[in-house]
Design a protein around this motif. Structure first.
Motif, PDB file in Angstrom:
ATOM      1  N   ALA A   1      51.613 -91.158 -26.774  1.00 51.98           N
ATOM      2  CA  ALA A   1      50.532 -90.772 -27.688  1.00 51.98           C
ATOM      3  C   ALA A   1      50.561 -91.581 -28.966  1.00 51.98           C
ATOM      4  N   ASP A   2      51.724 -92.090 -29.351  1.00 54.90           N
ATOM      5  CA  ASP A   2      51.821 -92.906 -30.554  1.00 54.90           C
ATOM      6  C   ASP A   2      51.285 -94.311 -30.331  1.00 54.90           C
ATOM      7  N   GLN A   3      51.357 -94.810 -29.078  1.00 53.17           N
ATOM      8  CA  GLN A   3      51.006 -96.199 -28.813  1.00 53.17           C
ATOM      9  C   GLN A   3      49.680 -96.384 -28.081  1.00 53.17           C
ATOM     10  N   PHE A   4      49.297 -95.424 -27.251  1.00 53.18           N
ATOM     11  CA  PHE A   4      48.131 -95.607 -26.378  1.00 53.18           C
ATOM     12  C   PHE A   4      47.183 -94.419 -26.443  1.00 53.18           C
ATOM     13  N   ARG A   5      45.938 -94.654 -26.066  1.00 55.02           N
ATOM     14  CA  ARG A   5      45.006 -93.554 -25.872  1.00 55.02           C
ATOM     15  C   ARG A   5      45.418 -92.774 -24.625  1.00 55.02           C
ATOM     16  N   LEU A   6      45.133 -91.488 -24.629  1.00 57.19           N
ATOM     17  CA  LEU A   6      45.570 -90.662 -23.516  1.00 57.19           C
ATOM     18  C   LEU A   6      44.842 -91.060 -22.237  1.00 57.19           C
ATOM     19  N   PRO A   7      45.574 -91.204 -21.131  1.00 56.91           N
ATOM     20  CA  PRO A   7      44.944 -91.614 -19.874  1.00 56.91           C
ATOM     21  C   PRO A   7      44.095 -90.503 -19.284  1.00 56.91           C
ATOM     22  N   ARG A   8      43.112 -90.897 -18.499  1.00 56.56           N
ATOM     23  CA  ARG A   8      42.195 -89.921 -17.920  1.00 56.56           C
ATOM     24  C   ARG A   8      42.697 -89.358 -16.595  1.00 56.56           C
TER      25      ARG A   8
ATOM     26  N   ARG B   1      44.967-106.405 -21.898  1.00 56.08           N
ATOM     27  CA  ARG B   1      46.368-106.097 -22.181  1.00 56.08           C
ATOM     28  C   ARG B   1      47.074-105.574 -20.932  1.00 56.08           C
ATOM     29  N   TRP B   2      48.265-106.104 -20.690  1.00 59.01           N
ATOM     30  CA  TRP B   2      49.152-105.628 -19.647  1.00 59.01           C
ATOM     31  C   TRP B   2      48.450-105.579 -18.275  1.00 59.01           C
ATOM     32  N   VAL B   3      47.910-106.708 -17.864  1.00 54.90           N
ATOM     33  CA  VAL B   3      47.191-106.782 -16.589  1.00 54.90           C
ATOM     34  C   VAL B   3      48.165-106.613 -15.429  1.00 54.90           C
ATOM     35  N   GLU B   4      47.861-105.642 -14.577  1.00 55.30           N
ATOM     36  CA  GLU B   4      48.646-105.423 -13.366  1.00 55.30           C
ATOM     37  C   GLU B   4      47.828-105.882 -12.170  1.00 55.30           C
ATOM     38  N   ILE B   5      48.397-106.816 -11.396  1.00 59.03           N
ATOM     39  CA  ILE B   5      47.766-107.298 -10.175  1.00 59.03           C
ATOM     40  C   ILE B   5      48.386-106.569  -8.988  1.00 59.03           C
ATOM     41  N   SER B   6      47.557-106.121  -8.050  1.00 56.36           N
ATOM     42  CA  SER B   6      48.064-105.450  -6.858  1.00 56.36           C
ATOM     43  C   SER B   6      47.233-105.876  -5.653  1.00 56.36           C
TER      44      SER B   6
ATOM     45  N   ARG C   1      41.357-111.906  -0.640  1.00 58.68           N
ATOM     46  CA  ARG C   1      40.275-111.896  -1.631  1.00 58.68           C
ATOM     47  C   ARG C   1      39.611-110.522  -1.700  1.00 58.68           C
ATOM     48  N   GLY C   2      39.521-109.848  -0.563  1.00 54.94           N
ATOM     49  CA  GLY C   2      38.884-108.534  -0.556  1.00 54.94           C
ATOM     50  C   GLY C   2      39.788-107.408  -1.009  1.00 54.94           C
ATOM     51  N   ALA C   3      41.094-107.652  -1.045  1.00 57.35           N
ATOM     52  CA  ALA C   3      42.037-106.575  -1.337  1.00 57.35           C
ATOM     53  C   ALA C   3      42.753-106.725  -2.669  1.00 57.35           C
ATOM     54  N   LEU C   4      42.594-107.871  -3.335  1.00 53.04           N
ATOM     55  CA  LEU C   4      43.298-108.090  -4.595  1.00 53.04           C
ATOM     56  C   LEU C   4      42.633-107.294  -5.713  1.00 53.04           C
ATOM     57  N   ARG C   5      43.427-106.600  -6.506  1.00 53.52           N
ATOM     58  CA  ARG C   5      42.924-105.744  -7.576  1.00 53.52           C
ATOM     59  C   ARG C   5      43.616-106.083  -8.897  1.00 53.52           C
ATOM     60  N   ALA C   6      42.938-105.776  -9.992  1.00 49.18           N
ATOM     61  CA  ALA C   6      43.512-105.970 -11.334  1.00 49.18           C
ATOM     62  C   ALA C   6      43.081-104.815 -12.216  1.00 49.18           C
ATOM     63  N   ARG C   7      44.014-104.337 -13.047  1.00 48.24           N
ATOM     64  CA  ARG C   7      43.672-103.333 -14.043  1.00 48.24           C
ATOM     65  C   ARG C   7      44.431-103.645 -15.328  1.00 48.24           C
ATOM     66  N   SER C   8      43.915-103.099 -16.428  1.00 49.37           N
ATOM     67  CA  SER C   8      44.544-103.303 -17.716  1.00 49.37           C
ATOM     68  C   SER C   8      44.538-101.983 -18.482  1.00 49.37           C
ATOM     69  N   VAL C   9      45.023-101.997 -19.695  1.00 52.63           N
ATOM     70  CA  VAL C   9      45.150-100.776 -20.479  1.00 52.63           C
ATOM     71  C   VAL C   9      43.817-100.029 -20.611  1.00 52.63           C
ATOM     72  N   VAL C  10      42.729-100.767 -20.805  1.00 51.42           N
ATOM     73  CA  VAL C  10      41.421-100.127 -20.995  1.00 51.42           C
ATOM     74  C   VAL C  10      41.057 -99.247 -19.793  1.00 51.42           C
ATOM     75  N   ASP C  11      41.460 -99.668 -18.602  1.00 52.41           N
ATOM     76  CA  ASP C  11      41.099 -98.922 -17.392  1.00 52.41           C
ATOM     77  C   ASP C  11      41.726 -97.537 -17.355  1.00 52.41           C
ATOM     78  N   THR C  12      42.739 -97.263 -18.177  1.00 49.11           N
ATOM     79  CA  THR C  12      43.360 -95.942 -18.159  1.00 49.11           C
ATOM     80  C   THR C  12      42.538 -94.901 -18.884  1.00 49.11           C
ATOM     81  N   TYR C  13      41.603 -95.351 -19.740  1.00 53.35           N
ATOM     82  CA  TYR C  13      40.829 -94.348 -20.496  1.00 53.35           C
ATOM     83  C   TYR C  13      39.333 -94.629 -20.495  1.00 53.35           C
ATOM     84  N   SER C  14      38.908 -95.852 -20.193  1.00 54.86           N
ATOM     85  CA  SER C  14      37.488 -96.200 -20.292  1.00 54.86           C
ATOM     86  C   SER C  14      36.726 -95.682 -19.064  1.00 54.86           C
TER      87      SER C  14
END
Length: 339
Positions: free
Chosen positions: A78-85, A284-289, A326-339
């Motif tokens: 809570a001190d560093q990030f917006r609360l995730p949805r 920020r903090w892009v996670e590839i999966s 190409r059809g299965a590669l995904r990316a998310r970042s910090v914004v995706d946790t609350y936007s």
């Protein structure tokens, strides 16, 4: 670092911010750590019912052996990030938080001339659990284990904010003098350059060398700008460091449009897949999966500033081809946790 008086912060909150590491100087740090949840795939293995995917559920509590562990994770989150949805966002942010906690400590102790080693607790787990590990019970890498390859690099570029200036330093653990090039810029989240500098640099062996001092923007601008610094060796990027001037929760981030360019690796042909990552705004903090498989990426959980390219790669899963990837590669970042 966090602005304001740390002692006052401790009195009101009871827990020190990560920047409090900067007050500690030791000859060797043998055990320090911060907890995170294991990856969702691991949680699903011991909690197959989504009804249990809650940090306060009896099953998740049972897989947390530190009595205050979950409370500490939530406090610092809570001190560093917006609360995730959702719960998946909480898992992801807990790992990012853990990586940041260890980065701040290790970079500080590596800059300190007195300290000659820092070993975080811990490497791996003996059962699937929320813990201090960087590799979970099943061998899955958390964000921390990717981050360790960056903040334990023998030639480390780091940024330290002190009041109205940011000092860029190179910590060179090698015995010989290191030569390279530094580039830095104060830029908007969309990549607009406000000021920039750099040039050839050298760093003495087994020492930390301050290579640039950058003025920090005024308080009113800090939500919309970051310091981006790069270290080049023989013309190739060795390090890319993004330093915000406010906590991530206060950055004026917008949802990035992340582009993933995929091509077969040159060596060995048909075995490695190269991925080039770009974004139209700071991600920020892009996670590839890879949906449907779990390859080990060469790098992951990294920042992608607007207008720059970050590369990673992985081994082609058996039976897969580039069109499937190409059809299965995904990316998310910090914004995706609350936007």
């Amino acid at each position: 670092g966090r602005g304001g008086d740390e002692h006052e912060w401790n009195v009101w909150h009871g827990l020190a911010p990560f920047s409090a590491y900067a007050r500690e100087a030791y000859r060797f740090v043998s055990e320090f750590g911060f907890e995170s949840l294991p990856p969702m795939a691991t949680i699903s293995a011991f909690a197959p019912d989504p009804a249990d995917w809650n940090l306060g559920s009896p099953l998740l509590d049972h897989h947390q052996r530190c009595p205050s562990g979950n409370a500490r994770i939530l406090f610092y989150l809570a001190d560093q990030f917006r609360l995730p949805r959702d719960f998946s966002g909480l898992v992801y942010l807990s790992q990012v938080l853990q990586a940041e906690a260890m980065r701040v400590g290790v970079e500080h102790w590596r800059r300190e001339d007195r300290c000659r080693g820092a070993l975080y607790w811990q490497l791996n787990d003996c059962w699937p659990v929320s813990s201090w590990s960087s590799i979970d019970y099943y061998g899955r890498w958390k964000a921390l284990h990717f981050a360790t390859r960056r903040f334990y690099d023998p030639v480390l570029l780091s940024a330290r904010i002190d009041g109205d200036t940011a000092a860029l330093s190179i910590t060179n653990d090698r015995s010989e003098l290191w030569h390279g090039e530094l580039r830095w810029s104060i830029e908007g989240l969309d990549g607009t350059i406000l000021s920039a500098g750099g040039g050839p640099v050298e760093a003495a062996g087994v020492a930390t060398t301050t290579v640039a001092t950058v003025p920090v923007p005024g308080q009113a601008d800090r939500r919309a700008v970051v310091l981006v610094s790069e270290l080049l060796e023989a013309g190739s990027r060795r390090a890319l460091v993004v330093t915000p001037f406010v906590p991530d929760k206060h950055l004026a981030l917008r949802r990035p449009e992340i582009e993933l360019a995929i091509e077969p690796g040159i060596e060995p042909a048909g075995v490695r897949v190269d991925v080039r990552v770009r974004s139209d705004t700071l991600a920020r903090w892009v996670e590839i999966s890879l949906e449907g498989a779990e390859p080990l990426f060469r790098d992951n959980f990294f920042d992608v500033p607007a207008g720059r390219e970050v590369a990673t790669s992985f081994e082609m899963p058996e039976g897969w081809d580039l069109s499937q990837i190409r059809g299965a590669l995904r990316a998310r970042s910090v914004v995706d946790t609350y936007s």
